[in-house]
Design an enzyme around this catalytic site. Structure first.
Site, short mmCIF file in Angstrom:
data_model
loop_
_atom_site.label_atom_id
_atom_site.label_comp_id
_atom_site.label_asym_id
_atom_site.label_seq_id
_atom_site.Cartn_x
_atom_site.Cartn_y
_atom_site.Cartn_z
N CYS B 135 0.83 -1.20 0.00
CA CYS B 135 0.00 0.00 0.00
C CYS B 135 0.87 1.26 0.00
O CYS B 135 1.64 1.49 0.93
CB CYS B 135 -0.91 -0.02 1.21
SG CYS B 135 -2.23 1.18 1.07
N THR B 201 -0.04 -1.44 -6.30
CA THR B 201 -0.22 -0.25 -7.13
C THR B 201 1.04 0.63 -7.16
O THR B 201 1.88 0.57 -6.27
CB THR B 201 -1.40 0.58 -6.62
OG1 THR B 201 -1.19 0.85 -5.23
CG2 THR B 201 -2.70 -0.17 -6.77
N CYS B 345 -2.20 -0.18 -48.19
CA CYS B 345 -1.85 1.15 -47.67
C CYS B 345 -2.99 2.13 -47.97
O CYS B 345 -3.52 2.16 -49.07
CB CYS B 345 -0.56 1.62 -48.34
SG CYS B 345 -0.16 3.34 -47.96
N CYS B 348 -2.24 7.19 -45.29
CA CYS B 348 -2.36 8.11 -44.15
C CYS B 348 -1.01 8.76 -43.90
O CYS B 348 -0.93 9.80 -43.24
CB CYS B 348 -2.88 7.39 -42.91
SG CYS B 348 -1.66 6.29 -42.16
N CYS B 355 8.90 8.02 -39.36
CA CYS B 355 10.28 7.67 -39.69
C CYS B 355 11.10 8.93 -39.99
O CYS B 355 12.24 9.06 -39.57
CB CYS B 355 10.32 6.72 -40.88
SG CYS B 355 11.99 6.12 -41.19
N CYS B 392 16.97 1.08 -43.72
CA CYS B 392 16.07 0.83 -42.59
C CYS B 392 16.83 0.14 -41.45
O CYS B 392 17.52 -0.86 -41.65
CB CYS B 392 14.91 -0.05 -43.06
SG CYS B 392 13.86 -0.66 -41.74
N CYS B 402 1.26 2.27 -37.94
CA CYS B 402 0.38 1.96 -39.08
C CYS B 402 -0.99 1.48 -38.58
O CYS B 402 -1.06 0.54 -37.80
CB CYS B 402 1.00 0.88 -39.96
SG CYS B 402 -0.08 0.43 -41.34
C1 LIG Z 1 -9.11 0.96 -5.15
C2 LIG Z 1 -8.04 -0.03 -4.90
C3 LIG Z 1 -7.84 -0.53 -3.62
C4 LIG Z 1 -6.86 -1.46 -3.36
N1 LIG Z 1 -6.71 -1.95 -2.12
C5 LIG Z 1 -5.77 -2.90 -1.87
C6 LIG Z 1 -5.64 -3.50 -0.60
O1 LIG Z 1 -6.37 -3.20 0.32
N2 LIG Z 1 -4.69 -4.43 -0.42
C7 LIG Z 1 -3.86 -4.83 -1.42
O2 LIG Z 1 -3.02 -5.70 -1.21
N3 LIG Z 1 -3.97 -4.29 -2.64
C8 LIG Z 1 -4.90 -3.34 -2.89
N4 LIG Z 1 -5.03 -2.83 -4.17
C9 LIG Z 1 -4.12 -3.28 -5.22
C10 LIG Z 1 -4.71 -4.47 -6.02
O3 LIG Z 1 -4.88 -5.60 -5.20
C11 LIG Z 1 -3.80 -4.84 -7.20
O4 LIG Z 1 -2.54 -5.18 -6.71
C12 LIG Z 1 -3.62 -3.71 -8.20
O5 LIG Z 1 -4.81 -2.99 -8.33
C13 LIG Z 1 -3.17 -4.20 -9.58
O6 LIG Z 1 -4.12 -4.98 -10.24
P1 LIG Z 1 -5.16 -4.41 -11.33
O7 LIG Z 1 -4.36 -3.73 -12.39
O8 LIG Z 1 -5.92 -5.61 -11.81
O9 LIG Z 1 -6.04 -3.45 -10.63
C14 LIG Z 1 -6.02 -1.89 -4.41
C15 LIG Z 1 -6.23 -1.41 -5.70
C16 LIG Z 1 -7.22 -0.49 -5.95
C17 LIG Z 1 -7.44 -0.01 -7.36
#
Ligand SMILES: Cc1cc2nc3c(=O)[nH]c(=O)nc-3n(C[C@H](O)[C@H](O)[C@H](O)COP(=O)(O)O)c2cc1C
Ligand SMILES: Cc1cc2nc3c(=O)[nH]c(=O)nc-3n(C[C@H](O)[C@H](O)[C@H](O)COP(=O)(O)OP(=O)(O)OC[C@H]3O[C@@H](n4cnc5c(N)ncnc54)[C@H](O)[C@@H]3O)c2cc1C
Ligand code: SF4
Lengths: 453, 450
Positions: B135, B201, B345, B348, B355, B392, B402
């Site tokens: 997190c 994330t 082609c 466009c 290139c 190229c 393309c």
């Molecule tokens: C709104 C939101 C809340 C999340 N809460 C948690 C969480 O509480 N614990 C956790 O391990 N990951 C949490 N994640 C991360 C997701 O588990 C996951 O790792 C991440 O979103 C990537 O996967 P995705 O691209 O399918 O969303 C959260 C993600 C989002 C978008």
């Protein structure tokens, strides 16, 4: 009347499918435009309730086989439906994007998925083991094929009896080539056969086998005979050379196209053609006549434009084709010279009070006779009901259609019916016939389960 | 129909698709609904320390009319009372014995706190524990989440607290907010984790509102970095997955990896599997469309495996990992050139300008085979782009821009040179690290730089 004066290239242009197939990229872009709505209105707008957002989502991920599977689970005649359904009135008319953008081209995406399946000859559906029960289906049109296929999936031994040489009903003989070539209708029949359905063509129930025999030999019977031929006008001159009925006229072009453009170019067509009637069949016959190279095609209709049974988009389409209209005109006599059509004598009509059905009554305008010059007359004033056959099964009727309850069971508990033989006019479509087949299959299954358990 | 059943660190599920720990796994109501629709498993929304969430939590990245190409969030872990979560986890597991039910946890960095939560989780009958070291906001400031995941030593320490008492499999979920993902991964291996999962994330600011200069999402006039997820993060996730899957220490103990980050379709899923994921987790795609996407995920994957003649999903796990290589091992004599199909082609000219201004000036606009200058050309015939194949460099750019499928193909051609890698070259001829020698070498072997 001579054959078409058009070059083969020109004919090819005019008789190819109106809407071309989507390329993979076009399909992908269109599928990705779909919002993938939840509880989507397009599903409710499809008489067979195809799960449209799901199948389109599957196209968007390139799981095209999965898309075809989703479609087939709801509709075994989806290749035909994708081409012939009035989608503007059905699924696409309900698309939420229609309000501020362009609706998704659901029909063409469905066709893309079905073409993928048929091009590769895949069979994604499974059938239950045989359950030892036999069902006879009369008529190999959409209603009959749908019912037969659904029952075969459930393990029934199904025999379809079809009086024509080719199966497919109006998909094979009636729907114009530019919407659906015979090849597609027959491919779909083959698919249903692969589910284990037996189809016997050239067998007319009531003539080659009696109603009584069928009822004895099968546990249940599904009547899906559609409608009969176009009735006579009952006016003088109908036996002149150059008078034909719309369905045979269209059927000839279907069969000719199947054999190749060469054959199509030899079909006789008039220079000036009058088509009598203004339903979908009249529109189709007029389109064909025009595309075969007639100089002038006129639709002659006794009521006004507002009362035409054809859809608005069909009216627009046909006007673009250059077909002319004579509304409020009632044919009185087909005139001839040397046994060949030379004109159509008509009365002008006027609108009166609206009748029970909401349509205006019409009556002749005194001394208004006129003659429309023409060398071909095509009759397209509806289709006859197959009363003899229904009588052989001793069925109760409702305005000439087989009377059924909501499970599509007739007055004879062993007999079910669906498709055009239970449904009048505007609602009689391939897709409703297909849904009828599904409903009847379910009802037959439920009933036979009950009676044997 | 290929066999999709999966065994991950001993945890069985009917298919490799699990819901990631996030809002879709917040409650028994949701997970029951998801399992009914066919999800193979779920990682419960992280439970643990008490929190208070804010209102206005997510920002969406809309790109050229496509909504939610990515999402970012400033949401914390579950704000439902611990006891409620535990009770519901027990109920779900009881109802769905064949599905993977994993519980994500994050508590204060104290051994007692971790021991306590492990015992509580095991008591529910759950199949495994996922340690949320990812997190990136809110929790990290309190010494949890990414604050642990970013420091390999903490990662080892806390994982050991858990593995020393846990009897069910322990999965360590890694944060991508590090320069080298293998470091925390190896730390977890060292602490005897049973499995890894990634990615959580990515730190991000999704955008600024041009009307009022507010950050998105806006929490009462303030914004902050949040966690970035969804389709746009997939390439980052694939890289991190392959880097970890390639690690010798990970391979030696056969540590399974649960892959996630941008999985939306079965195609994405297949790529994660090929790069070494044994199970797959999904969050954003479900937040966008609902649990129903599982139908296409499983069916699409199965149809693809069938088409390839592969009997079970297990056969493709990690199949592409051996191809992940160092730049220094690439064959410097391998050569591709672009070829444009004039039939398809559409003129466009996107390839031309790409290139000419963005690559190596190897596409000419031609009329009747003669090069024209687009600035002065006034003829009525549309000029056709043509690649000068000798010049190229095979960078792919034209084929990437393309818009027509297979109009520009990259053709493999014989460079006429013997195969050699950078590592081989620089060990055989260290002098090429000097420009004059490099030029001499190029002349010798016939490398022409346009
Ligand atoms: C709104 C939101 C809340 C999340 N809460 C948690 C969480 O509480 N614990 C956790 O391990 N990951 C949490 N994640 C991360 C997701 O588990 C996951 O790792 C991440 O979103 C990537 O996967 P995705 O691209 O399918 O969303 C959260 C993600 C989002 C978008
Ligand atoms: C010219 C024309 C164009 C149309 N265009 C469209 C369109 O664009 N879109 C659309 O949705 N719908 C269209 N329709 C309507 C659509 O074709 C029908 O609603 C649909 O075919 C009805 O299916 P069905 O199975 O009930 O009947 P049919 O398709 O008519 O099939 C009935 C079958 O039963 C057979 N049969 C009849 N009696 C017997 C017997 N005694 N023994 C054995 N077999 C028998 C017939 O030979 C026939 O093959 C069109 C109809 C016509 C006439
Ligand atoms: S999705 Fe909309 S309605 Fe539901 S909690 Fe979020 S802001 Fe409220």
């Amino acid at each position: 009347m001579d054959g078409s004066k058009l070059s083969l290239d020109e004919l090819k242009d005019r008789f190819s499918e109106i809407k071309p197939a989507l390329s993979k990229r076009e399909a992908s872009i269109e599928a990705n435009r779909c919002l993938y709505c939840f509880d989507a209105p397009c599903i409710a707008a499809c008489p067979t309730s195809i799960d449209v957002p799901t199948f389109i989502h599957k196209i968007s991920t390139d799981n095209v086989l999965g898309a075809a599977t989703t479609i087939l689970e709801a509709n075994l005649l989806a290749a035909t439906c994708s081409r012939v359904c009035p989608v503007e009135e059905l699924c696409e008319g309900a698309c939420v994007l229609g309000t501020d953008h362009k609706p998704i081209e659901i029909g063409r995406l469905q066709r893309y998925a079905m073409d993928y399946l048929y091009d590769r000859d895949l069979m994604p559906l499974t059938t239950a083991p045989p359950n030892g029960k036999k069902v006879a289906v009369i008529g190999a049109g959409p209603a009959g094929l749908s019912c037969a296929g659904e029952l075969a999936k459930l393990g029934y031994q199904v025999t379809v009896l079809e009086k024509q040489n080719l199966p497919g009903g109006l998909s094979t003989y009636g729907i114009v080539v530019m919407r659906e070539p015979i090849r597609i209708a027959l491919e779909e029949v083959e698919f249903v056969k692969k589910l284990g359905v037996e189809i016997k063509t050239g067998v007319e129930v009531g003539k080659d086998i009696s109603a009584k025999d069928l009822l004895e030999q099968y546990d249940a019977v599904f009547i899906a005979t559609g409608m009969g031929k176009v009735p006579d006008l009952g006016i003088p001159g109908e036996d002149l050379s150059g008078v034909s009925e719309a369905l045979s006229f269209i059927a000839e072009t279907k069969l000719a196209e199947k054999e190749g453009l060469e054959r199509l170019s030899k079909l006789p067509v008039g220079r000036r053609v009058a088509v009598i009637g203004a339903g979908n069949t009249a529109i189709d016959a007029a389109t064909i006549a025009k595309r075969l190279g007639a100089d002038n095609v006129t639709i002659v209709y006794r009521r006004s434009a507002e009362e035409m049974p054809a859809y608005d988009f069909e009216y627009e389409f046909i006007k673009n084709e250059g077909v002319e209209f004579r509304f409020l005109s009632q044919p009185l006599e087909i005139l001839g010279e040397n046994g060949q059509v030379s004109g159509l004598r008509c009365d002008k009509m006027q609108l009166g009070e609206p009748g029970d059905d909401g349509r205006h009554q019409v009556s002749p305008v005194p001394n208004s006779e006129f003659t429309l010059e023409c060398d071909q007359v095509i009759k397209a004033i509806g289709q006859e009901k197959l009363l003899e056959l229904f009588a052989a099964f001793e069925l109760e009727l409702k305005r000439g259609y087989v009377k059924v309850d909501e499970t599509l069971r007739s007055s004879n508990p062993q007999v079910f019916a669906g498709g055009d033989c239970i449904r009048a006019g505007g609602l009689a479509m391939t897709v409703t016939a297909t849904e009828d087949g599904k409903i009847a299959a379910k009802s037959i299954h439920n009933w036979l389960l009950e009676t044997t358990s | 129909m290929a066999d999709l059943s999966t065994t991950f660190a001993g945890i069985k599920s009917p298919n490799p698709f699990w819901l990631a720990s996030a809002p879709p796994t917040n409650s028994a109501y949701q997970i029951n609904k998801a399992f009914e629709q066919g999800w193979g498993g779920a990682v419960w929304k992280t439970i643990g320390a008490p929190v208070l969430n804010v209102s206005s939590r997510y920002g969406g990245y809309e790109y050229k009319g496509n909504k939610l190409v990515a999402i970012n969030n400033v949401e914390l872990i579950s704000d439902r009372p611990l006891e409620v979560n535990l009770r519901e986890i027990r109920e779900v597991k009881k109802l769905w014995s064949g599905r993977a039910v994993i519980v994500s946890a994050m508590v204060e960095s104290k051994p007692e706190a971790w021991h306590d939560v492990v015992m509580k989780i095991e008591d529910t009958g759950a199949d495994g524990i996922e340690l949320n070291y990812g997190c990136p906001h809110g929790m990290s400031e309190r010494g949890m989440g990414a604050a642990v995941g970013q420091v390999p030593e903490y990662c080892t320490m806390i994982t050991e607290w858990v593995t020393s008492v846990a009897s069910i499999p322990v999965i360590v979920k890694l944060t991508p907010n590090v320069t080298d993902i293998t470091k925390p991964a190896l730390a977890a291996v060292q602490a005897k984790a049973d499995a890894l999962s990634l990615i959580n994330t990515i730190n991000s600011i999704i955008g600024v509102d041009l009307d009022n200069f507010q950050l998105k999402p806006n929490v009462g006039g303030k914004g902050s970095h949040g966690g970035y997820a969804g389709p746009a993060v997939k390439p980052v996730a694939l890289h991190m997955l392959s880097a970890v899957a390639q690690e010798e220490a990970v391979q030696r103990v056969g540590l399974p990896i649960s892959g996630m980050g941008g999985i939306q379709t079965w195609r994405d899923a297949a790529e994660f599997l090929l790069l070494g994921a044994t199970s797959l987790q999904v969050c954003t795609a479900v937040m966008h469309y609902g649990f129903r996407i599982i139908e296409d995920l499983t069916e699409g994957l199965s149809n693809w495996l069938d088409e390839k003649g592969i009997k079970s999903v297990g056969e493709i796990i990690g199949a592409s990992v051996p191809r992940v290589s160092d730049f220094g091992d690439f064959d410097l004599s391998y050569k591709v050139v672009a070829r444009i199909d004039p039939e398809t082609c559409t003129n466009c000219n996107l390839c031309y300008i790409a290139c000419d201004e963005g690559a190596h000036q190897c596409i000419d606009l031609t009329v009747d085979g003669h090069k024209i200058d687009p600035a002065s050309y006034a003829g009525s015939v549309k000029p056709i782009p043509v690649v000068r194949e000798d010049d190229c460099v095979g960078c792919n750019l034209c084929s990437l821009v393309c818009p027509v499928d297979s109009c520009i193909t990259m053709l493999e051609v014989d460079s006429g040179r013997d195969s050699i890698t950078w590592k081989e070259l620089t060990s055989q001829k260290p002098e090429v690290l000097n420009w004059d020698e490099m030029e001499k070498y190029r002349r010798e072997v016939g490398i022409k730089i346009h």
